[in-house]
Design a protein around this motif. Sequence first.
Motif, PDB file in Angstrom:
ATOM      1  N   ILE A  40      -1.636   5.063  -4.071  1.00  0.00           N
ATOM      2  CA  ILE A  40      -1.493   6.420  -3.571  1.00  0.00           C
ATOM      3  C   ILE A  40      -0.629   6.466  -2.320  1.00  0.00           C
ATOM      4  O   ILE A  40      -0.007   7.489  -2.004  1.00  0.00           O
ATOM      5  N   ALA A  41      -0.562   5.343  -1.593  1.00  0.00           N
ATOM      6  CA  ALA A  41       0.186   5.310  -0.335  1.00  0.00           C
ATOM      7  C   ALA A  41       1.629   4.832  -0.506  1.00  0.00           C
ATOM      8  O   ALA A  41       2.395   4.825   0.468  1.00  0.00           O
ATOM      9  N   LEU A  42       2.038   4.446  -1.715  1.00  0.00           N
ATOM     10  CA  LEU A  42       3.366   3.857  -1.907  1.00  0.00           C
ATOM     11  C   LEU A  42       4.513   4.746  -1.435  1.00  0.00           C
ATOM     12  O   LEU A  42       5.434   4.260  -0.758  1.00  0.00           O
ATOM     13  N   PRO A  43       4.523   6.047  -1.776  1.00  0.00           N
ATOM     14  CA  PRO A  43       5.635   6.866  -1.269  1.00  0.00           C
ATOM     15  C   PRO A  43       5.710   6.878   0.260  1.00  0.00           C
ATOM     16  O   PRO A  43       6.808   6.799   0.834  1.00  0.00           O
ATOM     17  N   ASP A  44       4.565   6.967   0.942  1.00  0.00           N
ATOM     18  CA  ASP A  44       4.568   6.952   2.409  1.00  0.00           C
ATOM     19  C   ASP A  44       5.017   5.601   2.942  1.00  0.00           C
ATOM     20  O   ASP A  44       5.721   5.520   3.963  1.00  0.00           O
ATOM     21  N   ILE A  45       4.603   4.514   2.286  1.00  0.00           N
ATOM     22  CA  ILE A  45       5.035   3.174   2.705  1.00  0.00           C
ATOM     23  C   ILE A  45       6.534   3.018   2.526  1.00  0.00           C
ATOM     24  O   ILE A  45       7.234   2.458   3.382  1.00  0.00           O
ATOM     25  N   ALA A 101      -3.606  -5.471   6.924  1.00  0.00           N
ATOM     26  CA  ALA A 101      -2.770  -4.626   6.070  1.00  0.00           C
ATOM     27  C   ALA A 101      -2.541  -3.258   6.713  1.00  0.00           C
ATOM     28  O   ALA A 101      -1.417  -2.736   6.713  1.00  0.00           O
ATOM     29  N   ALA A 102      -3.585  -2.684   7.269  1.00  0.00           N
ATOM     30  CA  ALA A 102      -3.488  -1.343   7.842  1.00  0.00           C
ATOM     31  C   ALA A 102      -2.521  -1.274   9.008  1.00  0.00           C
ATOM     32  O   ALA A 102      -1.853  -0.247   9.209  1.00  0.00           O
ATOM     33  N   PHE A 103      -2.426  -2.351   9.774  1.00  0.00           N
ATOM     34  CA  PHE A 103      -1.593  -2.329  10.982  1.00  0.00           C
ATOM     35  C   PHE A 103      -0.350  -3.216  10.839  1.00  0.00           C
ATOM     36  O   PHE A 103       0.180  -3.721  11.831  1.00  0.00           O
ATOM     37  N   SER A 104       0.131  -3.394   9.614  1.00  0.00           N
ATOM     38  CA  SER A 104       1.345  -4.181   9.383  1.00  0.00           C
ATOM     39  C   SER A 104       2.549  -3.499  10.036  1.00  0.00           C
ATOM     40  O   SER A 104       2.663  -2.267  10.030  1.00  0.00           O
ATOM     41  N   MET A 109       5.104  -8.186   6.115  1.00  0.00           N
ATOM     42  CA  MET A 109       3.752  -8.445   6.619  1.00  0.00           C
ATOM     43  C   MET A 109       2.714  -7.757   5.746  1.00  0.00           C
ATOM     44  O   MET A 109       1.650  -8.328   5.473  1.00  0.00           O
ATOM     45  N   LEU A 110       3.034  -6.551   5.279  1.00  0.00           N
ATOM     46  CA  LEU A 110       2.097  -5.819   4.419  1.00  0.00           C
ATOM     47  C   LEU A 110       1.888  -6.555   3.095  1.00  0.00           C
ATOM     48  O   LEU A 110       0.761  -6.662   2.603  1.00  0.00           O
ATOM     49  N   SER A 175      -4.243   3.885   6.948  1.00  0.00           N
ATOM     50  CA  SER A 175      -5.660   4.245   6.835  1.00  0.00           C
ATOM     51  C   SER A 175      -6.200   3.979   5.432  1.00  0.00           C
ATOM     52  O   SER A 175      -7.403   3.743   5.250  1.00  0.00           O
ATOM     53  N   ALA A 176      -5.325   4.003   4.425  1.00  0.00           N
ATOM     54  CA  ALA A 176      -5.773   3.754   3.047  1.00  0.00           C
ATOM     55  C   ALA A 176      -6.349   2.350   2.896  1.00  0.00           C
ATOM     56  O   ALA A 176      -7.240   2.127   2.064  1.00  0.00           O
TER      57      ALA A 176
END
Length: 533
Positions: A40-45, A101-104, A109-110, A175-176
Amino acid sequence: MTSPPSPDTSADAPERAPLVLTALILGALVCNINLAAANIALPDIGDAFGASQTSLNLVAVGCALGLAMSVMYLGAVADRYGRKQLLVLGLGLTVVASVLAAFSVSVEMLIAARVFTGISAGMAYPTTLSLITALWSPGRRRTVAIALWSAVSATATVIGSVLAGVLLLWFWWGSAFLLAVPIALAGFVLVIIVVPSHVAESDEPVDHVGGVLSVFMIAALVLGLATVFAPETAVFGGALLGAAVVLIGVFGWRQMTARSPLYDLSVARRRMFWAPATGGLIVFGSLIGAMFVGQQFQQNILGYSTLEASLSIVPAGIGLLAVAPQSAKLVLTRGSRFTMLLGYVFVLAGFVTMLFWGEDTPFWYVSLAYLAIGIGAGFAMTPASRAITESTPVRRVGMASATADLQRDLGGSIMQGVLGAILAAGFARSFGALIAESGEASSISAQVTAALQSSYASALQVADQNPQYKDQILQAAQQSLEAGSIAAYAVGAIAIALGAAVVWIFLPGHAKEVDLVASYGTAPEPAAARAGQ
């Protein structure tokens, strides 16, 4: 060498069975939420890092990759040294990996943090099913426990997507990846308190050489499939697949000659082991792959918000939970073959529905496809997991649970990698054709062309840098992503048809299945047979 003292397992179920099952389901829940969080977070990433489609594929597949490549080895370690102990360690490390992962600070790094998350899950996930198999005696209560474990843990992929969609409305993409932290902490405490230790564990030495080979073998296979279809990584992917073929051969030789093999091929050759394992791998992998491609399609083509995209897959979770009790009943009355084939029919219907998605597709039609896939996976999961565990000696149940996990993890990483690669290749090919047809090809630099073909997010960045061509670039990007998505759905439908053929041809009917499982129970354990040779 002797095993540590084991608790009494003569009863059908352990003491405080509901609490024990809750603790084990929480462990599985953590792993599956982490698997779903990235989609769900891929577009934002992609927007945050300007990542290529191949990098986004690796972010999505990273957790499944880490889990798949470690689960076989760690399942054997748990069998020998303590399933509960490895479950507790895995839940603890999941918290650390989720925070990283959240703070990559980079996509590289992610990706690494996602792989670490998967390895942590590899410590926890195989032990949940193996503990159910060790603590519940064969029969109705074990079948129901496996059905609940299968349905709830798979539904976690839907729960994870929905919660991630809600969080991303107000918080950053990282946050995901924190969703699993409170669940992991709760599971950590509950497992320590209620789950028995050292139940029917093995006293055979662990084949560490085979374990290391299995890690590199699966890693090469999954990464090769995830990268071989993309033009910029095709050579690298091909080399990895070649290495995977060699490693598979070496691993097979090692397992046939080792005195205490990591993966006992005499058990794996059993008809009620390999056939449901193969069928389950395909259907579970297709569920993950469909969600991976679908989420990008919905957000980038249909314009869904992260919440709308996550809500569209809620019917998949409803379908999974709704059919779980019926799946358990059908397995007992009609057998694994009938129940799995019924599941395949629904999953295939879901993929066929996806082939007709377009930019004007209504929300209800999108959700209908996910409902069909969820129902299908719900019917297929219980018979696949149950058949494998029923076919394996209890002291090697880590091998059975690792195989059941590989159905999700290896199947998920392979299908996600393949469908993601087909999506990337289709996107690049379609965009390249549109550039060539535009008449502007000679004026577009090779660097800009590569950026346009890299991913949807990368094309958007080029559009922002060239506002005079923004509308044309956006339209081309949407057409290219739609073409790549349709190609991915078509490949998924073909894979489902092949999986159904395997189940139809090789799984026996109900009466024959009962006879086969009974014969496995009276056969000498493979280790004992080798010792007598």
